[in-house]
Scaffold this motif. Structure first.
Motif, PDB file in Angstrom:
ATOM      1  N   CYS A  52       0.837  -1.200   0.000  1.00 47.49           N
ATOM      2  CA  CYS A  52       0.000   0.000   0.000  1.00 47.49           C
ATOM      3  C   CYS A  52       0.864   1.240   0.000  1.00 47.49           C
ATOM      4  CB  CYS A  52      -0.893   0.019   1.236  1.00 47.49           C
ATOM      5  SG  CYS A  52      -2.250  -1.129   1.138  1.00 47.49           S
ATOM      6  N   LYS A  53       1.873   1.184   0.833  1.00 48.77           N
ATOM      7  CA  LYS A  53       2.768   2.354   0.903  1.00 48.77           C
ATOM      8  C   LYS A  53       3.384   2.626  -0.451  1.00 48.77           C
ATOM      9  CE  LYS A  53       5.228   3.644   5.079  1.00 48.77           C
ATOM     10  NZ  LYS A  53       6.085   3.176   6.140  1.00 48.77           N
ATOM     11  N   ARG A  54       3.900   1.586  -1.060  1.00 50.69           N
ATOM     12  CA  ARG A  54       4.570   1.770  -2.347  1.00 50.69           C
ATOM     13  C   ARG A  54       3.612   2.338  -3.374  1.00 50.69           C
ATOM     14  NH1 ARG A  54       7.069  -3.447  -4.464  1.00 50.69           N
ATOM     15  NH2 ARG A  54       5.325  -4.334  -3.331  1.00 50.69           N
ATOM     16  N   GLU A 106       0.983   4.111  -2.835  1.00 53.02           N
ATOM     17  CA  GLU A 106       0.670   5.506  -2.581  1.00 53.02           C
ATOM     18  C   GLU A 106       1.781   6.429  -3.019  1.00 53.02           C
ATOM     19  OE1 GLU A 106      -0.193   5.284   1.451  1.00 53.02           O
ATOM     20  OE2 GLU A 106      -1.925   4.041   0.945  1.00 53.02           O
ATOM     21  N   VAL A 131      -1.297  13.561   1.168  1.00 52.12           N
ATOM     22  CA  VAL A 131      -1.597  12.203   0.709  1.00 52.12           C
ATOM     23  C   VAL A 131      -2.941  11.747   1.222  1.00 52.12           C
ATOM     24  CG1 VAL A 131      -0.900   9.828   0.891  1.00 52.12           C
ATOM     25  CG2 VAL A 131       0.797  11.597   0.518  1.00 52.12           C
ATOM     26  N   PHE A 157      -5.829  11.088  -1.403  1.00 50.48           N
ATOM     27  CA  PHE A 157      -6.041   9.705  -1.764  1.00 50.48           C
ATOM     28  C   PHE A 157      -7.511   9.346  -1.724  1.00 50.48           C
ATOM     29  CE2 PHE A 157      -5.517   5.495  -2.606  1.00 50.48           C
ATOM     30  CZ  PHE A 157      -6.291   4.770  -1.737  1.00 50.48           C
ATOM     31  N   THR A 183      -0.959   5.806   6.846  1.00 47.90           N
ATOM     32  CA  THR A 183      -0.259   4.641   6.337  1.00 47.90           C
ATOM     33  C   THR A 183       0.152   3.709   7.451  1.00 47.90           C
ATOM     34  OG1 THR A 183       1.710   5.995   6.418  1.00 47.90           O
ATOM     35  CG2 THR A 183       0.627   5.773   4.303  1.00 47.90           C
ATOM     36  N   LEU A 230       6.390  -1.952  -9.661  1.00 47.24           N
ATOM     37  CA  LEU A 230       5.202  -2.346  -8.911  1.00 47.24           C
ATOM     38  C   LEU A 230       4.501  -3.543  -9.515  1.00 47.24           C
ATOM     39  CD1 LEU A 230       3.508   0.975  -7.988  1.00 47.24           C
ATOM     40  CD2 LEU A 230       4.424  -0.710  -6.476  1.00 47.24           C
ATOM     41  N   ALA A 288      -7.534  -3.278   0.062  1.00 46.91           N
ATOM     42  CA  ALA A 288      -6.835  -2.000   0.186  1.00 46.91           C
ATOM     43  C   ALA A 288      -5.879  -1.803  -0.976  1.00 46.91           C
ATOM     44  CB  ALA A 288      -6.063  -1.976   1.513  1.00 46.91           C
ATOM     45  N   VAL A 289      -5.120  -2.857  -1.218  1.00 45.77           N
ATOM     46  CA  VAL A 289      -4.124  -2.740  -2.288  1.00 45.77           C
ATOM     47  C   VAL A 289      -4.808  -2.506  -3.616  1.00 45.77           C
ATOM     48  CG1 VAL A 289      -2.443  -4.056  -3.575  1.00 45.77           C
ATOM     49  CG2 VAL A 289      -2.394  -4.077  -1.100  1.00 45.77           C
ATOM     50  N   ARG A 308      -5.903   1.084  -4.107  1.00 48.73           N
ATOM     51  CA  ARG A 308      -4.804   1.979  -4.445  1.00 48.73           C
ATOM     52  C   ARG A 308      -4.274   1.686  -5.839  1.00 48.73           C
ATOM     53  NH1 ARG A 308      -5.362   1.434   0.519  1.00 48.73           N
ATOM     54  NH2 ARG A 308      -4.745   2.889   2.118  1.00 48.73           N
TER      55      ARG A 308
END
Lengths: 260, 619
Positions: free
Chosen positions: A218-220, A222, B281, B285, B441, B501, B517-518, B521
């Motif tokens: 998630c951090k990456r 964002e 952020v 977001f 985060t 990524l 969540a992932v 994003r």
């Protein structure tokens, strides 16, 4: 007797009646015998679905491969393809059957498992696509779902040189099964079978997907999003400046042209 | 009777059949053509034969009295030689000396009366065939030599006539005719201006017939000469230029449209107030998240290939717009209608709207509030790894434990819903708190967009918007990622690998660990990458255009002279940013071959009108 007119009239009706009865019988039977009837028939008879209910269950699938030290015949690697829960928990409560479809060159390339562990261990030398088909219990009325992934035996090119012998190559995928609008029965099955934490907090041993890793990803993502937006604004600025400059240049060119 | 020593070979009677067979048999390749019947009967006439006589005749076309003879039907009366009618003779104009002095003499000083007479004589002689006249026209009336041969050498002597070209001769002749016609028409009536209408019309017609413009003719012949004398290279060059010009013209419209479309999609970004600082952020977001959820929602409409550009534009616009809610409706209005979205502002964050989900099927009384897994999961994760059931557990505790989830209402209907959102005052019983957006985060909480669905039986249900559009059935979460249009797939993949990524070994980009969540994003990322790539393209195009324009300016400056050019440029007014839009609308994407001066002047005109309009508006 067959030529009797009344009998002729009655014949089609009889046929319809017989067909109807057999249908009913088969439906009744299917309650008692586990059989893989077509999902269409199942959907017709199962209970009502719960609208707006969405349940997700995480799963991990993929393969582990290890190079065999002594190489007999053509088989250089021993590999295991599997389907399991991320924390090693029991997923068989909502899975009825798992079928692994291997390459045709394997004997019985359709390997089915009705109980855990859902694993196939084989030896071979080639990488091919494996189709993992997950069947759900009849009570769910769901169609089976297929997962596709490549069997990976060799370490990735970037690390191929330095890979120590005997170190297994792991190729894991994390995914989540989303059950949308499940039937009441299935809903009960799912809720009752939930035991223990689904996703481990930290990566341990073979269970590499953890809450931690999720947070890291998630951090990456964002940071990537913020990078992208930054760049976007940069380009936008450049485009605007470019437009102004173009307008100026055009104006100058027009003036110079007129003066020429 | 002596014996026949040589026996005649037996003459086989050849029937048609055997002839055919023989011809096949012997492979004689000549085709036996059946000859037509050579016998022709004498034709039958119903009348008796005419009688013809050999008769001498005269022709009226001849001036000598020559008598020739020919066969004629005996009964026919002879009038004139049949072909005498084709002896067309022109009657060139003829003037009297009086007329000459009156109207012709003043016409052209270069012609003497002698020469004019000579010309007319030739015309009469050669029936107004000017080519012949010109050929025969000689300096001296006694020497019938061709003028054009050795013209410079022999011809001009003192007193001789000057060299006359064909156009000169024609010109002189027709001007004489015109003058005579006018004079003669004017002669008849007392007052030359008082002619009746008919006469004036006739006069006009006559004059029109006699119109001859020597200059034009000379020019025309010159052009023909040039055309005739083009070299092969020149011809090819001309053809290529014609093809180029035609191609540019046909493409011009298309290019303009493309440019407009691209700039329109960016006009959205322009309209949103440029947030000079990238919003933090957290807030950014969630905003983006909500709209990205909106994006997939639009795309999830059944059977609709939603215009991805509009969805992206909308999503990215919202992403870049920041938390300023006032802008988003404006953005939306500008956007072309994405399918399934109400025309007009449909994204209204911060306002409490709900979408009503008409669910026709009754549901059995299940626990009344069924919340989405993710919120529950979030809650559970937050509570120190308790039984993290990814299950919809309807406990008000968990709901309250969940930190403020941003409730973004969307009037966009989920895929299955029939009805469209209606504004309803938010009314939730229970300790559900909807505070401002928080996302941190550290706790990796997920706050997806949650919408409320009203079911008749069970009351309001909360469900993540992303999930609301799913139909019944089982899916993989990674399958439900935001779809990327095929033509951008490659570029997006490359970009993602740059950012490091991508999950390896997959065709399309997918995250390594596909949790809710992932995935949220991830979708945001996709929807921001695509406008970025577009913007990059546009910026690059504009910059190449700048290069072209700079080069041209340099050329012009060299032409005009450096110092003078600088003077001119200094005097020009500065560019007003508001003029840019006007200029953008009028220019084609690349300067066309011939139209740069025209285009430039067009720009100036348009620019000035825009600025003048502005001035007028201000006053």
């Amino acid at each position: 007797m067959p030529k009797h007119p009344i009998f002729l009239l009655a014949w089609p009706c009889l046929i319809r009646l017989i067909i109807f009865l057999t249908c009913c019988a088969s439906q009744l039977l299917s309650f008692f015998f586990v059989s893989d009837c077509s999902p269409v028939i199942l959907a017709m008879k199962t209970g009502k679905r719960l609208k707006g209910v969405v349940i997700s269950r995480p799963i991990v699938y993929g393969n582990i491969a290890i190079e065999l030290p002594t190489q007999k015949s053509n088989n250089t690697h021993k590999w295991t393809v599997f389907l399991r829960g991320p924390n090693g928990q029991d997923i068989s409560s909502f899975i009825h059957k798992v079928e692994f479809k291997l390459h045709e060159t394997f004997v019985n390339n359709n390997r089915a498992f009705k109980t855990a562990p859902y694993e196939v261990t084989e030896t071979g030398w080639g990488e091919f696509e494996i189709i993992t088909k997950i069947y759900f219990p009849l009570s769910s009325g769901e169609k089976p779902i297929s997962l596709y992934h490549m069997l990976k035996l060799y370490p990735p090119d970037s690390q191929a040189q330095t890979w120590p012998k005997g170190k297994p190559v792991n190729n894991f995928f994390y995914d989540e099964l989303i059950f949308s609008d499940p039937t009441e029965e299935f809903f009960d099955t799912l809720t009752k079978s939930a035991v223990g934490p689904e996703i481990p907090l930290k990566a341990t041993g073979n269970h590499i997907f953890s809450l931690e890793s999720e947070a890291a990803e998630c951090k990456r993502l964002e940071s990537a999003v913020s990078q992208v937006t930054e760049k976007y604004n940069e380009y936008k600025g450049r485009a605007q400046a470019a437009e102004i400059e173009i307008a100026e240049l055009r104006r100058d060119i027009a003036a110079l042209d007129a003066a020429r | 009777m002596f014996q026949q020593k040589h026996k005649h070979p037996k003459q086989h009677k050849h029937t048609a059949m055997s002839r055919e067979l023989n011809s096949l048999y012997l492979e004689n390749h000549t085709v036996p053509v059946p000859l037509a019947d050579l016998f022709q009967a004498k034709p039958k006439f119903d009348t008796k034969a005419e009688r013809w006589t050999w008769r001498p005749f005269k022709s009226s076309a001849r001036t000598d009295n020559l008598t020739l003879s020919h066969w004629v039907k005996r009964n026919e009366k002879y009038t004139d030689y049949y072909y005498a009618r084709y002896n067309a003779k022109t009657q060139p104009y003829q003037y009297t000396d009086l007329e000459y002095d009156k109207c012709i003499a003043p016409l052209d000083a270069r012609w003497s009366k002698e020469e004019t007479d000579y010309l007319l004589m030739l015309c009469r002689q050669f029936d107004l065939r000017f080519i012949v006249v010109h050929d025969r026209y000689s300096m001296h009336p006694d020497r019938p030599a061709c003028v054009n041969a050795d013209a410079a050498g022999e011809a001009v002597a003192a007193g001789d006539r000057p060299l006359r070209s064909l156009e000169d001769l024609k010109d002189r002749y027709y001007s004489i005719c015109r003058a005579l016609t006018k004079y003669r028409a004017g002669e008849d009536s007392r007052d030359p201006d008082d002619l009746p209408l008919q006469a004036t019309n006739k006069l006009a017609d006559d004059l029109a017939l006699l119109g001859f413009d020597g200059d034009k003719e000379r020019e025309r012949k010159q052009y023909l000469e040039l055309l005739f004398s083009r070299t092969k290279e020149e011809i090819e060059e001309e053809e290529m230029l014609i093809v180029e010009a035609r191609r540019i013209e046909s493409n011009e419209r298309r290019l303009i449209h493309e440019r407009e479309a691209m700039l329109n999609s960016h006009a959205l970004f322009e309209e949103a107030p440029s947030s000079a600082t990238i919003p933090s952020v957290k807030v950014q977001f969630t905003q983006a998240e909500t709209v990205s959820a909106a994006g997939p929602l639009a795309n999830g409409q059944p059977g609709s290939a939603a215009a991805p550009a509009s969805a992206f534009a909308a999503a990215a616009a919202a992403a870049s717009a920041g938390p300023d809610s006032a802008t988003l409706p404006k953005v939306r209005k500008g956007a072309p209608d994405a399918i399934g979205i109400d025309g007009g502002a449909s994204v209204r964050p911060m306002k409490k709207q709900k979408s009503i989900h008409g669910s026709p099927q009754p549901t059995t009384p299940v626990t009344p509030r069924v919340k989405s897994t993710t919120a529950a999961a979030a809650a559970n994760k937050a509570s120190a790894n308790k039984a993290a059931l990814g299950v919809s557990v309807a406990s008000t505790d968990s709901v309250s434990a969940a930190r403020g989830s941003s409730v973004v209402r969307n009037s966009m209907s989920p895929g299955r819903a029939a009805s469209v959102g209606i504004i309803k005052q938010e009314h939730l019983d229970g300790p559900v708190q909807f505070g401002p957006v928080t996302f941190s985060t550290e706790d990796h909480l997920v706050n997806p967009a949650i919408i409320q669905i009203d079911t008749p039986e069970t009351g309001p249900i909360f469900i993540a918007q992303r999930d609301a559009r799913l139909g019944p059935g089982v899916f993989l979460r990674s399958d439900k990622l935001f779809p990327i249009p095929k033509n951008k797939l490659e570029a997006v993949k490359q970009f993602m690998t740059q950012l490091d990524l991508n999950s390896p070994n997959t065709i399309w980009p997918r995250p390594v660990m596909a949790t809710a969540a992932v995935c949220d994003r991830f979708d945001t990322l996709q929807t921001t990458i695509i406008p970025l790539l577009d913007c990059k393209k546009v910026a690059d195009k504009l910059e190449t255009e700048i290069q072209v324009l700079r080069a041209r300016k340099r050329m012009l400056m060299n032409d005009v002279g450096e110092s003078r050019a600088e003077e001119i440029i200094k005097k020009l007014p500065p560019i007003d940013p508001s003029m840019i839009a006007a200029i953008r609308a009028t220019t084609p994407s690349t300067p066309t071959i011939d139209s740069t001066p025209v285009a430039a002047s067009r720009h100036n005109r348009k620019g000035s009108t825009a600025s003048s309009r502005k001035k007028a508006a201000r006053e």
